[in-house]
Design a protein around this motif. Structure first.
Motif, PDB file in Angstrom:
ATOM      1  N   GLY A 168       0.804  -1.210   0.000  1.00  0.00           N
ATOM      2  CA  GLY A 168       0.000   0.000   0.000  1.00  0.00           C
ATOM      3  C   GLY A 168       0.842   1.266   0.000  1.00  0.00           C
ATOM      4  N   GLY A 169       0.136   2.394   0.039  1.00  0.00           N
ATOM      5  CA  GLY A 169       0.800   3.681  -0.013  1.00  0.00           C
ATOM      6  C   GLY A 169       1.047   4.133  -1.439  1.00  0.00           C
ATOM      7  N   PRO A 225       7.443  12.938  -3.126  1.00  0.00           N
ATOM      8  CA  PRO A 225       8.158  11.657  -3.285  1.00  0.00           C
ATOM      9  C   PRO A 225       7.249  10.469  -2.992  1.00  0.00           C
ATOM     10  N   PRO A 226       7.675   9.266  -3.352  1.00  0.00           N
ATOM     11  CA  PRO A 226       6.893   8.069  -3.022  1.00  0.00           C
ATOM     12  C   PRO A 226       6.673   7.963  -1.511  1.00  0.00           C
ATOM     13  N   ASP A 227       5.586   7.322  -1.126  1.00  0.00           N
ATOM     14  CA  ASP A 227       5.243   7.158   0.287  1.00  0.00           C
ATOM     15  C   ASP A 227       4.671   5.757   0.487  1.00  0.00           C
ATOM     16  N   ALA A 228       5.535   4.756   0.372  1.00  0.00           N
ATOM     17  CA  ALA A 228       5.100   3.367   0.498  1.00  0.00           C
ATOM     18  C   ALA A 228       4.901   2.996   1.966  1.00  0.00           C
ATOM     19  N   ARG A 257       2.118   2.791   9.953  1.00  0.00           N
ATOM     20  CA  ARG A 257       2.200   2.285   8.586  1.00  0.00           C
ATOM     21  C   ARG A 257       3.642   2.240   8.082  1.00  0.00           C
ATOM     22  N   TYR A 258       4.591   2.577   8.936  1.00  0.00           N
ATOM     23  CA  TYR A 258       5.995   2.631   8.542  1.00  0.00           C
ATOM     24  C   TYR A 258       6.823   1.794   9.521  1.00  0.00           C
ATOM     25  N   ASN A 259       7.148   0.582   9.104  1.00  0.00           N
ATOM     26  CA  ASN A 259       7.867  -0.353   9.974  1.00  0.00           C
ATOM     27  C   ASN A 259       8.988  -1.001   9.175  1.00  0.00           C
TER      28      ASN A 259
END
Length: 496
Positions: free
Chosen positions: A244-245, A287-290, A312-314
Motif C-alpha cells: 500500500g501507499g 516523493p513516493p510514500d510506500a 504504517r511505517y515499519n
C-alpha cells in the motif's frame, strides 16, 4: 524446447566457424582457442546444473561415454557455482575446471576433451569434502593466512550487497565460506542457521544451515520481504514487507491563473521537494510514500501473523537477543519497540535520522544503529529507554581538510549513500567517511561494521565505546570479496 535446440545449433556452428578461422595459425594461438572453448564447455555444463529448464541441452555438452546420472543425483539441487581453479591437465588434451556448487559448498571437478572438433565434458569427479577451496579467498587462506588476534569469538555472516552473495567467516578471519545468496542475513541464536529473504523468482523467506545445507522456504507472497530476524528463543521469525501507499512520486504544477481561481489555498506537503514559485506558477515534487508492515512466522507450527504496531511505517526489525518478548524496528519518526505478549508498541527515539541496521546488544541494554548525519552514515548507540545516545564514529577534521584540498570528487545522495558521480542535496562534495550496519560481538564488548574510509567498503571492528577502530580482517581473508552498502536499511552483518 525449440529455443534450446536453436541455441545448441548456434553454439555448434560458432565452434566450427572458430576452428576453420584458426586453421593454419601458429600452435600457440590454436592452444589459446582450445583453452577458451574447453573452458566454455565446462562452464556451460555447470550452468545447466543451476538451470533445470536447460536440462534438454545437457547432451550437447557431454561426451557419449560420460555417465552423469549418479553424479547429478548426488549433487541434488544446485543454485549457483563459483570456479575456483582451471588449467590444463594434459596440454591440448584435457582441460580441468574445479568449482564449488551451492547450496552446501559441494565441490566438483569437470574435465573436458575434444571430440569431432567439439569440446565436451568427458569426466566428472566429486572430491572429498574440502579438496577444492570454496572461494578464491578461501584458496588464499588455505595457502597460509593466519588467524587475527583480538577479534573475539563466534562467527560472522555477511552479505556482499543487498541481495548478493552471503558468506560465513570466523571472527578470527579463518573459515571463509560462501553459503548462498539473498537479502539481510541473520544468524540464529545458537549460530547454526541463517535466515534471509530473496526477491527472485518470487518474494520468499528462507533459512539455511551455516554450512550451506538444508535450505528451507518458510513463507512467500508478501511484496519486498526483507530484514528477517530471529526471536531470542529461536522459535519465531519476523520480517518487514511493503503493502500500500504511494509507490511512485508525483510532480505537481499550478499556473498563476489556476491558483487565482482556487477557492482554497494549495497545501504543500511537509515532505515536498524541489519547491519553485515564479511567474509561471507553483511547482513541487511529492516523493513516493510506500507503507511497510511487520509479519511473524512461528517455525514450530508455521503459523503466520501480522504485527499491529500502530504505524504504517515499519522497517528493519531486530529482536532483542536477551528477551523473546521485545522487538525493535525503525519507524518514520525514529526507533520503536514492540512487545509480543501485549501486542503494544512504544517509541524509543524521536529522530527520523535513526535508520536501519538495528542491532541489540547481547545483554539487551543498548541498540546500535546507522544514523544519517552531516550528509553521510554514522553509527550511534542508545539505551533502550532512549537515554544516553552516543556517536561512535566520525571522520577526523584533518582527513576532511586534506580531502577538500585534494579536490576528491566523492559525493552523497539524499539517502546518504556516497558515490563518485552524485552530489548531495546542495550539490557540494562530501568528504566524510561512511560507517554503517553495526553488529555486536557475542560478549557485547565489540562492534563490527562496514566503512568506506579507505575508498572501498570493508568490514571493520571497534570497541563498544567506539575506540580502537581497525580493519577486522587484515590477514587478507576477504581479498577478492567486494562489498557495497546502499543505505536501504539493509543488514550487512550478523555476529553470534
Amino acid at each position: 524446447m525449440k529455443r534450446l535446440v536453436t541455441l545448441s545449433l548456434a553454439l555448434a556452428l560458432g565452434l566450427v566457424m572458430s576452428l576453420f578461422a584458426t586453421a593454419g595459425q601458429p600452435a600457440q594461438a590454436q592452444e589459446d582457442l582450445d583453452t577458451i572453448l574447453a573452458r566454455a564447455a565446462a562452464r556451460s555444463f555447470l550452468t545447466i546444473l543451476t538451470r533445470p529448464e536447460l536440462a534438454s541441452a545437457l547432451d550437447f555438452y557431454t561426451a557419449d561415454t560420460l555417465r552423469t546420472d549418479n553424479v547429478l543425483a548426488e549433487l541434488g539441487d544446485v543454485t549457483s557455482y563459483q570456479i575456483t581453479s582451471a588449467d590444463w591437465l594434459k596440454p591440448n588434451e584435457t582441460y580441468q575446471v574445479e568449482a564449488t556448487l551451492q547450496p552446501g559448498g559441494r565441490d566438483i571437478i569437470v574435465r573436458t576433451g575434444k571430440y569431432n572438433n567439439r569440446w565436451q565434458v568427458d569426466g566428472l569427479e566429486l572430491p572429498a569434502s574440502g579438496a577444492v577451496a570454496q572461494t578464491a579467498a578461501g584458496s588464499a587462506q588455505a595457502a597460509g593466512l593466519q588467524p587475527v588476534a583480538g577479534n573475539g569469538t563466534g562467527k560472522l555472516v555477511f552479505q556482499t550487497q543487498s541481495g548478493g552473495d552471503i558468506y560465513v567467516i570466523n571472527a578470527d578471519g579463518t573459515g571463509l565460506s560462501r553459503v548462498t545468496h539473498g537479502l539481510d542475513p541473520q544468524l540464529s541464536p545458537d549460530g547454526s542457521q541463517i535466515v534471509f529473504t530473496r526477491w527472485d523468482p518470487q518474494y520468499e523467506l528462507f533459512t539455511i544451515n551455516v554450512d550451506g545445507t538444508n535450505e528451507q522456504a518458510w513463507f512467500s507472497g508478501k511484496r519486498q520481504m526483507k530484514s528477517p530476524t530471529w526471536s531470542a528463543d529461536g522459535t519465531k521469525l519476523v520480517f518487514s514487507f511493503q503493502d500500500g501507499g504511494r509507490l511512485e512520486g508525483e510532480l505537481k504544477k499550478y499556473s498563476l491563473k489556476g491558483l487565482a481561481r482556487k477557492d482554497s489555498p494549495v497545501r504543500i506537503p511537509d515532505n515536498a521537494r524541489g519547491i519553485e514559485f515564479d511567474q509561471d506558477g507553483l511547482e513541487f515534487f511529492i516523493p513516493p510514500d510506500a507503507y511497510w508492515w511487520l509479519a511473524q512466522i512461528d517455525i514450530q507450527n508455521e503459523e503466520y501473523e501480522d504485527l499491529a504496531t500502530g504505524s504504517r511505517y515499519n522497517y528493519a526489525p531486530s529482536w532483542d537477543p536477551a528477551d523473546p518478548n521485545r522487538l525493535f524496528y525503525r519507524t518514520d519518526k525514529g526507533i520503536g519497540l514492540y512487545y509480543a505478549d501485549s501486542h503494544t508498541s512504544q517509541p524509543v527515539s524521536f529522530d527520523d535520522r535513526d535508520r536501519g541496521g538495528l542491532a541489540v546488544s547481547p545483554d539487551g541494554t543498548k541498540v546500535a544503529f546507522t544514523y544519517y548525519q552531516d550528509g553521510n552514515w554514522e553509527i550511534h548507540t542508545i539505551n533502550l529507554d532512549g537515554t544516553d545516545r552516543q556517536r561512535l564514529t566520525e571522520t577526523p577534521l584533518a582527513v576532511v581538510a586534506s580531502q577538500n584540498q585534494a579536490g576528491n570528487e566523492v559525493y552523497v545522495n539524499e539517502e546518504g549513500f556516497r558515490t563518485m558521480s552524485r552530489a548531495q542535496g546542495d550539490g557540494q562534495p562530501n568528504h566524510n567517511w561512511n560507517n554503517a550496519a553495526p553488529a555486536w560481538s557475542p560478549d557485547g564488548s565489540q562492534i563490527a561494521f562496514v566503512t568506506d574510509r579507505t575508498g572501498q567498503w570493508e568490514i571493520w571492528i571497534m570497541n563498544a565505546d567506539g575506540s580502537n577502530q581497525r580493519p577486522m580482517f587484515p590477514n587478507g581473508a576477504l581479498d577478492g570479496v567486494d562489498l557495497n552498502f546502499a543505505g536501504v536499511d539493509e543488514r550487512m552483518l550478523s555476529w553470534r
